[in-house]
Design a protein around this motif. Structure first.
Motif, PDB file in Angstrom:
ATOM      1  N   ILE A   5       0.778  -1.146   0.006  1.00  0.00           N
ATOM      2  CA  ILE A   5      -0.091  -0.031  -0.057  1.00  0.00           C
ATOM      3  C   ILE A   5       0.946   1.375   0.073  1.00  0.00           C
ATOM      4  CG2 ILE A   5      -1.984   1.258   1.204  1.00  0.00           C
ATOM      5  CD1 ILE A   5      -2.794  -1.124   2.292  1.00  0.00           C
ATOM      6  N   PHE A   6       0.801   2.021  -1.105  1.00  0.00           N
ATOM      7  CA  PHE A   6       1.370   3.359  -1.040  1.00  0.00           C
ATOM      8  C   PHE A   6       0.518   4.488  -0.579  1.00  0.00           C
ATOM      9  CE2 PHE A   6       3.770   0.601  -3.965  1.00  0.00           C
ATOM     10  CZ  PHE A   6       5.152   1.085  -3.932  1.00  0.00           C
ATOM     11  N   THR A   7       0.879   5.165   0.380  1.00  0.00           N
ATOM     12  CA  THR A   7      -0.005   6.232   0.974  1.00  0.00           C
ATOM     13  C   THR A   7       0.973   7.302   1.110  1.00  0.00           C
ATOM     14  OG1 THR A   7      -1.317   6.921   2.947  1.00  0.00           O
ATOM     15  CG2 THR A   7       0.482   5.325   3.365  1.00  0.00           C
ATOM     16  N   GLU A   8       0.203   8.557   1.444  1.00  0.00           N
ATOM     17  CA  GLU A   8       1.068   9.656   1.677  1.00  0.00           C
ATOM     18  C   GLU A   8       1.001  10.122   3.067  1.00  0.00           C
ATOM     19  OE1 GLU A   8       2.365  12.756  -1.702  1.00  0.00           O
ATOM     20  OE2 GLU A   8       0.148  12.755  -1.412  1.00  0.00           O
ATOM     21  N   SER A   9       0.658   9.170   3.998  1.00  0.00           N
ATOM     22  CA  SER A   9       0.388   9.494   5.384  1.00  0.00           C
ATOM     23  C   SER A   9       1.836   9.759   5.906  1.00  0.00           C
ATOM     24  CB  SER A   9      -0.099   8.380   6.241  1.00  0.00           C
ATOM     25  OG  SER A   9      -1.246   7.745   5.709  1.00  0.00           O
ATOM     26  N   PRO A  92      13.971   3.819  -7.051  1.00  0.00           N
ATOM     27  CA  PRO A  92      14.463   2.709  -6.931  1.00  0.00           C
ATOM     28  C   PRO A  92      13.771   1.819  -5.475  1.00  0.00           C
ATOM     29  CG  PRO A  92      16.285   4.400  -7.092  1.00  0.00           C
ATOM     30  CD  PRO A  92      15.032   5.080  -6.987  1.00  0.00           C
ATOM     31  N   ILE A  93      13.375   2.661  -4.686  1.00  0.00           N
ATOM     32  CA  ILE A  93      12.466   2.017  -3.555  1.00  0.00           C
ATOM     33  C   ILE A  93      11.171   1.470  -3.917  1.00  0.00           C
ATOM     34  CG2 ILE A  93      11.742   2.487  -1.232  1.00  0.00           C
ATOM     35  CD1 ILE A  93      13.563   4.426  -0.860  1.00  0.00           C
ATOM     36  N   ILE A  94      10.690   2.308  -4.972  1.00  0.00           N
ATOM     37  CA  ILE A  94       9.054   1.915  -5.148  1.00  0.00           C
ATOM     38  C   ILE A  94       9.382   0.688  -6.062  1.00  0.00           C
ATOM     39  CG2 ILE A  94       7.504   2.816  -6.943  1.00  0.00           C
ATOM     40  CD1 ILE A  94       7.866   5.710  -5.839  1.00  0.00           C
ATOM     41  N   LYS A  95      10.166   0.758  -7.076  1.00  0.00           N
ATOM     42  CA  LYS A  95      10.423  -0.469  -8.070  1.00  0.00           C
ATOM     43  C   LYS A  95      10.639  -1.695  -7.195  1.00  0.00           C
ATOM     44  CE  LYS A  95      13.831   0.806 -10.587  1.00  0.00           C
ATOM     45  NZ  LYS A  95      14.775   0.966 -11.880  1.00  0.00           N
ATOM     46  N   ARG A  96      11.613  -1.615  -6.084  1.00  0.00           N
ATOM     47  CA  ARG A  96      11.843  -2.725  -5.121  1.00  0.00           C
ATOM     48  C   ARG A  96      10.580  -3.191  -4.700  1.00  0.00           C
ATOM     49  NH1 ARG A  96      12.997  -2.980   0.049  1.00  0.00           N
ATOM     50  NH2 ARG A  96      13.379  -0.833   0.183  1.00  0.00           N
ATOM     51  N   VAL A  97       9.816  -2.384  -4.052  1.00  0.00           N
ATOM     52  CA  VAL A  97       8.453  -3.069  -3.217  1.00  0.00           C
ATOM     53  C   VAL A  97       7.667  -3.260  -4.418  1.00  0.00           C
ATOM     54  CG1 VAL A  97       6.503  -2.144  -2.245  1.00  0.00           C
ATOM     55  CG2 VAL A  97       8.854  -1.233  -1.422  1.00  0.00           C
ATOM     56  N   ILE A  98       7.361  -2.898  -5.451  1.00  0.00           N
ATOM     57  CA  ILE A  98       6.456  -3.568  -6.477  1.00  0.00           C
ATOM     58  C   ILE A  98       6.793  -4.893  -7.058  1.00  0.00           C
ATOM     59  CG2 ILE A  98       5.447  -3.188  -8.907  1.00  0.00           C
ATOM     60  CD1 ILE A  98       5.516  -0.082  -8.341  1.00  0.00           C
ATOM     61  N   ARG A  99       7.977  -5.048  -7.263  1.00  0.00           N
ATOM     62  CA  ARG A  99       8.535  -6.247  -7.726  1.00  0.00           C
ATOM     63  C   ARG A  99       8.410  -7.437  -6.703  1.00  0.00           C
ATOM     64  NH1 ARG A  99      13.797  -3.528 -10.217  1.00  0.00           N
ATOM     65  NH2 ARG A  99      13.153  -3.417 -12.253  1.00  0.00           N
ATOM     66  N   ALA A 100       8.458  -7.155  -5.502  1.00  0.00           N
ATOM     67  CA  ALA A 100       8.275  -8.115  -4.475  1.00  0.00           C
ATOM     68  C   ALA A 100       6.672  -8.313  -4.022  1.00  0.00           C
ATOM     69  CB  ALA A 100       9.073  -7.438  -3.175  1.00  0.00           C
ATOM     70  N   SER A 101       5.980  -7.501  -4.545  1.00  0.00           N
ATOM     71  CA  SER A 101       4.457  -7.795  -4.113  1.00  0.00           C
ATOM     72  C   SER A 101       3.519  -8.165  -5.090  1.00  0.00           C
ATOM     73  CB  SER A 101       3.747  -6.193  -3.869  1.00  0.00           C
ATOM     74  OG  SER A 101       4.838  -5.565  -2.777  1.00  0.00           O
ATOM     75  N   ASP A 102       2.767  -8.932  -4.756  1.00  0.00           N
ATOM     76  CA  ASP A 102       1.493  -9.463  -5.634  1.00  0.00           C
ATOM     77  C   ASP A 102       0.467  -8.428  -6.107  1.00  0.00           C
ATOM     78  OD1 ASP A 102       2.575 -11.945  -5.373  1.00  0.00           O
ATOM     79  OD2 ASP A 102       1.785 -12.165  -3.561  1.00  0.00           O
ATOM     80  N   VAL A 103      -0.075  -7.546  -5.242  1.00  0.00           N
ATOM     81  CA  VAL A 103      -1.011  -6.504  -5.500  1.00  0.00           C
ATOM     82  C   VAL A 103      -0.545  -5.238  -4.891  1.00  0.00           C
ATOM     83  CG1 VAL A 103      -3.457  -5.954  -5.146  1.00  0.00           C
ATOM     84  CG2 VAL A 103      -2.906  -8.323  -5.295  1.00  0.00           C
ATOM     85  N   ILE A 104      -1.029  -4.155  -5.779  1.00  0.00           N
ATOM     86  CA  ILE A 104      -0.560  -2.814  -5.166  1.00  0.00           C
ATOM     87  C   ILE A 104      -1.764  -1.942  -4.970  1.00  0.00           C
ATOM     88  CG2 ILE A 104       0.815  -0.730  -5.959  1.00  0.00           C
ATOM     89  CD1 ILE A 104       2.459  -3.598  -5.884  1.00  0.00           C
ATOM     90  N   ILE A 105      -1.700  -1.343  -4.147  1.00  0.00           N
ATOM     91  CA  ILE A 105      -2.882  -0.361  -3.758  1.00  0.00           C
ATOM     92  C   ILE A 105      -2.287   1.106  -3.486  1.00  0.00           C
ATOM     93  CG2 ILE A 105      -4.615   0.590  -1.927  1.00  0.00           C
ATOM     94  CD1 ILE A 105      -4.985  -2.191  -1.192  1.00  0.00           C
ATOM     95  N   ILE A 106      -2.806   2.005  -4.370  1.00  0.00           N
ATOM     96  CA  ILE A 106      -2.286   3.622  -4.256  1.00  0.00           C
ATOM     97  C   ILE A 106      -3.345   4.163  -3.670  1.00  0.00           C
ATOM     98  CG2 ILE A 106      -1.175   5.585  -5.454  1.00  0.00           C
ATOM     99  CD1 ILE A 106      -0.565   3.655  -7.635  1.00  0.00           C
ATOM    100  N   ARG A 107      -3.146   4.978  -2.601  1.00  0.00           N
ATOM    101  CA  ARG A 107      -3.900   5.803  -1.890  1.00  0.00           C
ATOM    102  C   ARG A 107      -3.726   7.271  -2.772  1.00  0.00           C
ATOM    103  NH1 ARG A 107      -4.322   8.320   4.103  1.00  0.00           N
ATOM    104  NH2 ARG A 107      -6.472   8.902   4.141  1.00  0.00           N
TER     105      ARG A 107
END
Length: 261
Positions: A5-9, A92-107
């Protein structure tokens, strides 16, 4: 399933590495998901080396929970001023997380939503957009109401974002909305579900009832005046209150079976 989950909290990290979110209740609302997932990863901006208040409730990131911090920025305006630095650091951080995840949620409205969504699409990852409201146009109108160069620039950037966000809905696997106006502004996408989260934990509400001698009922509403906050429903309910109370009193006189509202 591994969910990111990508959030701007806003997150703060103490000098000892303890994490907490000083103003946002979205995180406690979403954390219980980790109980049914293989892994829950929350990605957000993080201010490090902060001295927390004494009564801080820290968030436990262990076992199936992971927090990944992005470079910190105070608000959207600061992000655009420093984007030439923030985006290369974050990508680079975003790419690493997305590659390691099955589903992506963007808030939404995430300032880097376009970058996150584009890479998730490139990786063929299911993408869920959580439209947290209020609508982008309303935010810009409130925060930048004038006609100065600063306000005009904000409105131009907002218009560009609005068009791109609308295109995101077409290839998102699911759109989660809480505001009908935003749903309409985004073109009323077919793949939509409605969410009405309770972002206030009941155990944080402390109250006591004091005896009153008068018959004046005082109701306090705390929140922004947006439709999804429910103030309109509250006002409509108050209009019916005298009728309901009168009906209850009448039934008591007739000794009819009690009705619980």
């Amino acid at each position: 399933m591994k969910l990111a989950i990508f959030t701007e909290s806003i997150f703060h990290m103490s000098q000892t590495g303890a994490l907490y979110s000083p103003i946002c209740q979205f995180i406690p609302f979403i954390i219980p998901l980790s109980d049914i997932l293989e892994k829950l990863t929350i990605v957000s901006r993080c201010k490090r080396g902060v001295v927390p208040p004494e009564d801080t409730n820290f968030i436990d990131f262990k076992e199936t929970r992971e927090f990944v911090g992005l470079p910190y920025y105070k608000n959207t305006e600061e992000f655009y001023k420093k984007s030439i630095y923030l985006v290369p650091k974050s990508f680079p951080i975003i790419k690493r997380v997305i590659r390691a995840s099955d589903v992506i949620i963007i808030r939404i409205h995430h300032t880097m939503a376009s970058i996150i969504a584009s890479f998730a699409k490139k990786q063929n990852k299911p993408l869920v957009l959580y439209w947290a409201g209020p609508p982008l146009k309303d935010l810009i109108r409130q925060n930048y109401p004038g006609k100065s160069m600063r306000c005009r620039t904000a409105k131009i950037i907002g218009e560009i974002q609005q068009r791109y966000y609308r295109s995101l809905t077409r290839y998102a696997s699911m759109n989660l909305f809480i505001d009908k106006n935003e749903y309409i502004n985004m073109g009323s996408p077919e793949r939509t579900r409605w969410v009405v989260p309770n972002l206030v934990s009941k155990d944080r509400i402390n109250f006591k009832i004091n005896p009153r001698n008068d018959k004046i009922l005082i109701i306090t509403f705390v929140g922004r005046l947006y439709k999804h906050k429910g103030i309109h429903d509250l006002l409509e309910g108050i209009k019916l209150l005298p009728l309901i109370l009168g009906l209850i009193q009448y039934m008591k006189k007739l000794r009819l079976p009690q009705i619980i509202f």
